[in-house]
Design an enzyme around this catalytic site. Sequence first.
Site, PDB file in Angstrom:
ATOM      1  N   PHE A 167       0.851  -1.191   0.000  1.00 20.00           N
ATOM      2  CA  PHE A 167       0.000   0.000   0.000  1.00 20.00           C
ATOM      3  C   PHE A 167       0.885   1.239   0.000  1.00 20.00           C
ATOM      4  CE2 PHE A 167      -4.029  -1.928   0.165  1.00 20.00           C
ATOM      5  CZ  PHE A 167      -3.907  -3.106   0.876  1.00 20.00           C
ATOM      6  N   ASP A 168       1.041   1.799  -1.180  1.00 16.69           N
ATOM      7  CA  ASP A 168       1.957   2.911  -1.364  1.00 16.69           C
ATOM      8  C   ASP A 168       1.451   4.167  -0.654  1.00 16.69           C
ATOM      9  OD1 ASP A 168       4.225   4.286  -2.784  1.00 16.69           O
ATOM     10  OD2 ASP A 168       2.525   5.411  -3.609  1.00 16.69           O
TER      11      ASP A 168
END
Length: 292
Positions: free
Chosen positions: A242-243
């Site tokens: 999850f950037d």
Amino acid sequence: MSHNRKLDLEKRVLQHLNRIYTDVLSNEEINQLSNSLLEHIIDSQNDLPKHITEDGESWSENTVVMITYADTIEDKNTLPINSIHKFLQEYCRDIFEIVHILPFFPSSSDRGFSVKDYYSIYHKFGQWNDILRISKDFGVMADVVINHGSSEGLWFKNFIKGKGKGSNYFLNFEEPFDTSRVVRPRTTDLLNPIETSEGKKYVWCTFSKDQVDYNFSNPVVLYEFVQIIIFYLTKGITVFRFDAVAFIWKKIGTSCINLEKTHEIVRLFRTLLAYLSPVSYTHLTLPTICSV
């Protein structure tokens, strides 16, 4: 699916949503959102590849992961994602257990991290079936660029028009205000003016003007990303990075980083992934003020 397992999922999802939206939505709205999410999660089980729903081992400090851009490995006669698969099969079958392919979606900047379309692969890289084939031989890790989307994407174009999917996805304000307490890894303007069908709006851009932040206080945005995550599962992706996740929830007057509601959203994602695919797991980015 056991009845007890389903009841546990229902309990957990509702608990997560109450913690996220208790001061945003009414109890009735939270219950409706919970029911919609549960229906989508349960219905999606039939679309998942069998090899990602079977029990498997989670990764550990001993797991070896290859990280690559989609176009790092070139072969004149093969699309890049297929070249990755060929390289892994021929040279790395006994070395790597997981391959992390950095963003392979249509993008407008930041080497793929300004996504224009989360449901497509950039045509010069390959197709979804190529990802699915890799997943049968190796674990596949992909980025969910969750904090922001491209200013050139359809969703943001719809925001400017004031109608269509995505028109209410982005965090925006009528006037600029003091954001000096906000912690972020960039020195560019945080609030950027944009002309829309409803007049000038100031959009929140943690990273760049081309990367406009989503508004997760709108449950429609959360629901969209649940759909995206499940869609990736159907394509054989079982490891999720999850950037820039630390920035997704904003509360004016705070640092807007690593807030409790951010962590609760991640817990919700982990709950649905654990239910749908025992071999899936998440990897979070935990940026600091000096991250690049």
